[in-house]
Scaffold this active site. Structure first.
Site, PDB file in Angstrom:
ATOM      1  N   ARG A  39       0.653  -1.249  -0.070  1.00  0.00           N
ATOM      2  CA  ARG A  39      -0.065  -0.016   0.051  1.00  0.00           C
ATOM      3  C   ARG A  39       0.922   1.285   0.236  1.00  0.00           C
ATOM      4  O   ARG A  39       0.332   2.394   0.722  1.00  0.00           O
ATOM      5  CB  ARG A  39      -0.919  -0.028   1.174  1.00  0.00           C
ATOM      6  CG  ARG A  39      -1.906  -0.971   1.021  1.00  0.00           C
ATOM      7  CD  ARG A  39      -3.097  -0.811   0.219  1.00  0.00           C
ATOM      8  NE  ARG A  39      -4.209  -1.696   0.226  1.00  0.00           N
ATOM      9  CZ  ARG A  39      -5.172  -1.621   0.784  1.00  0.00           C
ATOM     10  NH1 ARG A  39      -5.565  -0.445   1.092  1.00  0.00           N
ATOM     11  NH2 ARG A  39      -6.236  -2.645   0.836  1.00  0.00           N
ATOM     12  N   ARG A  43      -3.100   6.001  -0.228  1.00  0.00           N
ATOM     13  CA  ARG A  43      -2.898   5.987   1.120  1.00  0.00           C
ATOM     14  C   ARG A  43      -2.355   7.435   1.435  1.00  0.00           C
ATOM     15  O   ARG A  43      -2.975   8.252   1.481  1.00  0.00           O
ATOM     16  CB  ARG A  43      -2.090   4.713   1.670  1.00  0.00           C
ATOM     17  CG  ARG A  43      -2.891   3.623   1.801  1.00  0.00           C
ATOM     18  CD  ARG A  43      -4.161   3.431   2.679  1.00  0.00           C
ATOM     19  NE  ARG A  43      -4.911   2.638   2.612  1.00  0.00           N
ATOM     20  CZ  ARG A  43      -5.285   1.430   3.427  1.00  0.00           C
ATOM     21  NH1 ARG A  43      -4.489   1.745   4.679  1.00  0.00           N
ATOM     22  NH2 ARG A  43      -6.019   0.724   3.509  1.00  0.00           N
ATOM     23  N   ARG A  52      -6.413  12.085  -6.512  1.00  0.00           N
ATOM     24  CA  ARG A  52      -7.904  11.298  -6.171  1.00  0.00           C
ATOM     25  C   ARG A  52      -9.110  12.122  -5.943  1.00  0.00           C
ATOM     26  O   ARG A  52     -10.353  11.901  -6.090  1.00  0.00           O
ATOM     27  CB  ARG A  52      -7.869  10.285  -5.158  1.00  0.00           C
ATOM     28  CG  ARG A  52      -6.922   8.985  -5.519  1.00  0.00           C
ATOM     29  CD  ARG A  52      -8.117   8.160  -6.381  1.00  0.00           C
ATOM     30  NE  ARG A  52      -9.554   8.081  -5.894  1.00  0.00           N
ATOM     31  CZ  ARG A  52      -9.985   7.386  -5.018  1.00  0.00           C
ATOM     32  NH1 ARG A  52      -8.817   6.507  -4.326  1.00  0.00           N
ATOM     33  NH2 ARG A  52     -11.058   7.560  -4.439  1.00  0.00           N
ATOM     34  N   ASP A  88      -6.682  -2.527  -7.762  1.00  0.00           N
ATOM     35  CA  ASP A  88      -7.394  -3.000  -6.591  1.00  0.00           C
ATOM     36  C   ASP A  88      -7.662  -4.357  -7.024  1.00  0.00           C
ATOM     37  O   ASP A  88      -7.966  -4.918  -8.272  1.00  0.00           O
ATOM     38  CB  ASP A  88      -8.624  -2.285  -6.160  1.00  0.00           C
ATOM     39  CG  ASP A  88      -8.870  -2.747  -4.628  1.00  0.00           C
ATOM     40  OD1 ASP A  88      -8.268  -2.347  -3.609  1.00  0.00           O
ATOM     41  OD2 ASP A  88      -9.931  -3.656  -4.431  1.00  0.00           O
ATOM     42  N   TYR A 163     -14.991 -11.091  -0.039  1.00  0.00           N
ATOM     43  CA  TYR A 163     -15.771  -9.943  -0.385  1.00  0.00           C
ATOM     44  C   TYR A 163     -17.084 -10.226  -0.838  1.00  0.00           C
ATOM     45  O   TYR A 163     -18.148  -9.530  -0.705  1.00  0.00           O
ATOM     46  CB  TYR A 163     -15.010  -8.906  -1.136  1.00  0.00           C
ATOM     47  CG  TYR A 163     -13.895  -8.332  -0.456  1.00  0.00           C
ATOM     48  CD1 TYR A 163     -14.090  -7.250   0.308  1.00  0.00           C
ATOM     49  CD2 TYR A 163     -12.595  -8.837  -0.524  1.00  0.00           C
ATOM     50  CE1 TYR A 163     -13.220  -6.515   1.258  1.00  0.00           C
ATOM     51  CE2 TYR A 163     -11.470  -8.095   0.247  1.00  0.00           C
ATOM     52  CZ  TYR A 163     -11.904  -7.084   1.175  1.00  0.00           C
ATOM     53  OH  TYR A 163     -10.788  -6.584   1.934  1.00  0.00           O
TER      54      TYR A 163
HETATM   55  O1  1CP Z   1      -0.095  -1.509  -2.491  1.00  0.00           O
HETATM   56  C1  1CP Z   1      -0.344  -0.532  -3.295  1.00  0.00           C
HETATM   57  O2  1CP Z   1       0.222   0.795  -3.041  1.00  0.00           O
HETATM   58  C2  1CP Z   1      -1.009  -0.782  -4.554  1.00  0.00           C
HETATM   59  C3  1CP Z   1      -2.596  -0.445  -4.529  1.00  0.00           C
HETATM   60  C4  1CP Z   1      -3.514  -1.439  -3.910  1.00  0.00           C
HETATM   61  C5  1CP Z   1      -3.430  -2.719  -3.468  1.00  0.00           C
HETATM   62  C6  1CP Z   1      -2.369  -3.424  -3.784  1.00  0.00           C
HETATM   63  C7  1CP Z   1      -4.754  -0.895  -3.785  1.00  0.00           C
HETATM   64  C8  1CP Z   1      -5.498   0.233  -3.664  1.00  0.00           C
HETATM   65  N1  1CP Z   1      -5.530  -2.326  -2.988  1.00  0.00           N
HETATM   66  C9  1CP Z   1      -4.283  -3.196  -3.080  1.00  0.00           C
HETATM   67  C10 1CP Z   1      -5.032  -4.657  -2.832  1.00  0.00           C
HETATM   68  C11 1CP Z   1      -6.017  -4.778  -1.876  1.00  0.00           C
HETATM   69  N2  1CP Z   1      -7.454  -4.317  -1.871  1.00  0.00           N
HETATM   70  C12 1CP Z   1      -6.031  -5.910  -0.968  1.00  0.00           C
HETATM   71  C13 1CP Z   1      -4.969  -6.654  -0.645  1.00  0.00           C
HETATM   72  C14 1CP Z   1      -3.770  -5.801   0.236  1.00  0.00           C
HETATM   73  C15 1CP Z   1      -4.403  -5.825   1.668  1.00  0.00           C
HETATM   74  O3  1CP Z   1      -4.588  -6.786   2.542  1.00  0.00           O
HETATM   75  O4  1CP Z   1      -3.926  -4.610   1.954  1.00  0.00           O
HETATM   76  C16 1CP Z   1      -7.365  -5.894  -0.174  1.00  0.00           C
HETATM   77  C17 1CP Z   1      -7.688  -6.666   1.027  1.00  0.00           C
HETATM   78  C18 1CP Z   1      -8.160  -4.793  -0.951  1.00  0.00           C
HETATM   79  C19 1CP Z   1      -9.658  -4.480  -0.628  1.00  0.00           C
HETATM   80  C20 1CP Z   1      -9.618  -3.136  -0.414  1.00  0.00           C
HETATM   81  N3  1CP Z   1      -9.736  -2.270  -0.967  1.00  0.00           N
HETATM   82  C21 1CP Z   1      -9.620  -2.316   1.015  1.00  0.00           C
HETATM   83  C22 1CP Z   1      -9.689  -3.224   2.455  1.00  0.00           C
HETATM   84  C23 1CP Z   1     -11.062  -3.081   3.013  1.00  0.00           C
HETATM   85  C24 1CP Z   1     -11.122  -4.150   4.048  1.00  0.00           C
HETATM   86  O5  1CP Z   1     -11.608  -5.328   4.096  1.00  0.00           O
HETATM   87  O6  1CP Z   1     -10.783  -3.684   5.200  1.00  0.00           O
HETATM   88  C25 1CP Z   1      -9.795  -1.064   0.709  1.00  0.00           C
HETATM   89  C26 1CP Z   1      -9.917  -0.042   1.886  1.00  0.00           C
HETATM   90  C27 1CP Z   1      -9.740  -1.035  -0.842  1.00  0.00           C
HETATM   91  C28 1CP Z   1      -9.925   0.382  -1.414  1.00  0.00           C
HETATM   92  C29 1CP Z   1      -8.465   0.721  -1.827  1.00  0.00           C
HETATM   93  N4  1CP Z   1      -7.593   0.097  -2.646  1.00  0.00           N
HETATM   94  C30 1CP Z   1      -6.483   0.800  -2.855  1.00  0.00           C
HETATM   95  C31 1CP Z   1      -6.621   2.121  -2.109  1.00  0.00           C
HETATM   96  C32 1CP Z   1      -5.573   3.230  -2.207  1.00  0.00           C
HETATM   97  C33 1CP Z   1      -7.865   2.058  -1.295  1.00  0.00           C
HETATM   98  C34 1CP Z   1      -8.595   3.171  -0.714  1.00  0.00           C
HETATM   99  C35 1CP Z   1      -9.333   3.771  -1.855  1.00  0.00           C
HETATM  100  C36 1CP Z   1     -10.114   5.113  -1.067  1.00  0.00           C
HETATM  101  O7  1CP Z   1     -10.954   4.672  -0.442  1.00  0.00           O
HETATM  102  O8  1CP Z   1      -9.636   6.096  -1.615  1.00  0.00           O
END
Ligand code: 1CP
Length: 362
Positions: A39, A43, A52, A88, A163
């Site tokens: 991440r 973030r 964004r 994502d 999910y």
């Molecule tokens: O790592 C990076 O910097 C690349 C970007 C990336 C990756 C690898 C994003 C952007 N998402 C992911 C993978 C991802 N997405 C995972 C596996 C990694 C991990 O465990 O952290 C998971 C479980 C998700 C699902 C997801 N998407 C969540 C988690 C929700 C939960 O169940 O707690 C969230 C918050 C998102 C949205 C998301 N994806 C990425 C970003 C920057 C965001 C936030 C977007 C926003 O709300 O602005």
């Protein structure tokens, strides 16, 4: 011919012989200790938030220019040893026609959860055409990144299933476990379909030139070892088997997986990511001598006073050296899970500088 083999010759793979990240994953001695952060894209970065503002998350993931810029931001700012594609885990589902949105501050939310055989049967197959914007972003990034490798990624079938079955983020994954134990044949059919999506998403990135992949099974730590081996491992194994033809290293990671690390080592991944709860020497014993390790600073410590952060970073490096001395072939410094949104980006840069300043283990 499978979709993966049809595309594997699409782009000649570039060689990055000096990349500390790739050298460490190959089990050779890197010129410096490699580090990147889960991440790291998005973030905590103000330049990410500015880009964004007012833009939908999934629409951003399908805009190649924005994906390139957001992927490059942490490389420019922190000097990390690898970029990870901004995308994502639900992107392949979205592009295939599944009703899913990413709710700000929440995560992926499904229009209709998948809980019965008919729901599984109605899931669309992967759409390679829908993933063209992702492939296009990877192609541009390969051209822009110079000697820095690009990590592609996907969600593993179980984490995607969580999910879909829960309908959104979940703490206990109780509906997923109910389906898994109450209707194992339906659950197996669901994971089989989701493995196709995982493979398709990885293939799109690998065929476009990604230098490595990480497969996130973020929530699989909620399962017992027996359930993992019976209901999950065969599907994740198929994912790694299908992408093996690309010849790039694969990292496999999940949270709270101390009891599963040995089984995860049998997926076909070349490296295992450990979360912060399992010290690296213990993780090394669990995964065995053939696999590299990635990890595992507690991401919460990036919010601690700088001296405490430094001390914990050094402890992780010492743990890594102990594992390397016992036969672990390589180590890539990372967090034990993703960067928390409230992290000061300066703390990340400080960790990169410290990791790079420490000599490589003999
Ligand atoms: O790592 C990076 O910097 C690349 C970007 C990336 C990756 C690898 C994003 C952007 N998402 C992911 C993978 C991802 N997405 C995972 C596996 C990694 C991990 O465990 O952290 C998971 C479980 C998700 C699902 C997801 N998407 C969540 C988690 C929700 C939960 O169940 O707690 C969230 C918050 C998102 C949205 C998301 N994806 C990425 C970003 C920057 C965001 C936030 C977007 C926003 O709300 O602005």
């Amino acid at each position: 011919m499978s979709a993966a083999s049809a595309q594997s010759s699409a782009a000649p793979r570039r060689a990055l012989p000096g990349s500390p990240f790739l050298v460490a994953l190959a089990g050779d001695r890197p010129s410096r200790r490699p580090v990147w952060f889960m991440r790291q894209a998005g973030r905590s970065l103000p330049e990410y938030r500015a880009l964004r503002a007012g833009r939908d998350m999934l629409a951003t993931c399908l805009d190649p220019e924005l994906v390139c810029e957001i992927t490059l931001q942490p490389v420019r700012r922190h000097g990390v040893d690898a970029a990870i594609l901004f995308s994502d885990i639900v992107v392949p589902l979205k592009t295939a026609g599944v009703g899913v949105t990413i709710k700000p501050g929440v995560g992926p939310v499904l229009d209709a959860p998948v809980r019965a055989r008919a729901d599984v049967d109605a899931l669309p197959p992967p759409s390679p055409e829908g993933l063209e914007p992702v492939a296009s972003a990877v192609g541009s990034l390969i051209a822009e990144l110079g000697q820095t490798p690009l990590i592609g990624f996907a969600g593993a079938p179980f984490t995607l299933a969580s999910y879909l079955v829960e309908g959104g983020p979940s703490k206990h994954h109780e509906k997923t476990k109910a389906l898994m134990t109450g209707a194992p044949d339906v659950f197996a059919a669901l994971l089989d379909k989701l493995a196709d999506h995982t493979i398709s998403f990885l293939t799109a990135q690998l065929a476009a030139g990604a230098d490595a992949v990480q497969v996130f099974d973020s929530w699989v730590g909620a399962l017992t070892l027996a359930d993992y081996e019976r209901h999950v491992l065969p599907h994740t194994r198929r994912v790694f088997a299908e992408i093996a033809q690309f010849g790039v290293p694969g990292v496999h990671f999940g949270v709270n997986t101390g009891h599963l690390l040995g089984a995860m080592a049998g997926t076909g991944a070349q490296a295992i990511g450990a979360d912060w709860r399992t010290p690296l020497p213990e993780a090394a014993k669990a995964v065995g001598p053939g696999l590299a390790l990635q990890g595992n600073l507690d991401p919460a410590l990036l919010l601690a006073p700088r001296a405490a952060l430094e001390a914990e970073t050094r402890r992780v490096l010492a743990d890594a050296d102990a594992a390397l001395a016992e036969g672990t072939p390589g180590h890539v410094f990372n967090l034990g899970h993703g960067v928390l949104p409230e992290t000061d980006p300066g703390a990340l840069t400080a960790v990169v500088d410290l990791v790079h300043s420490e000599p490589v283990a003999p």
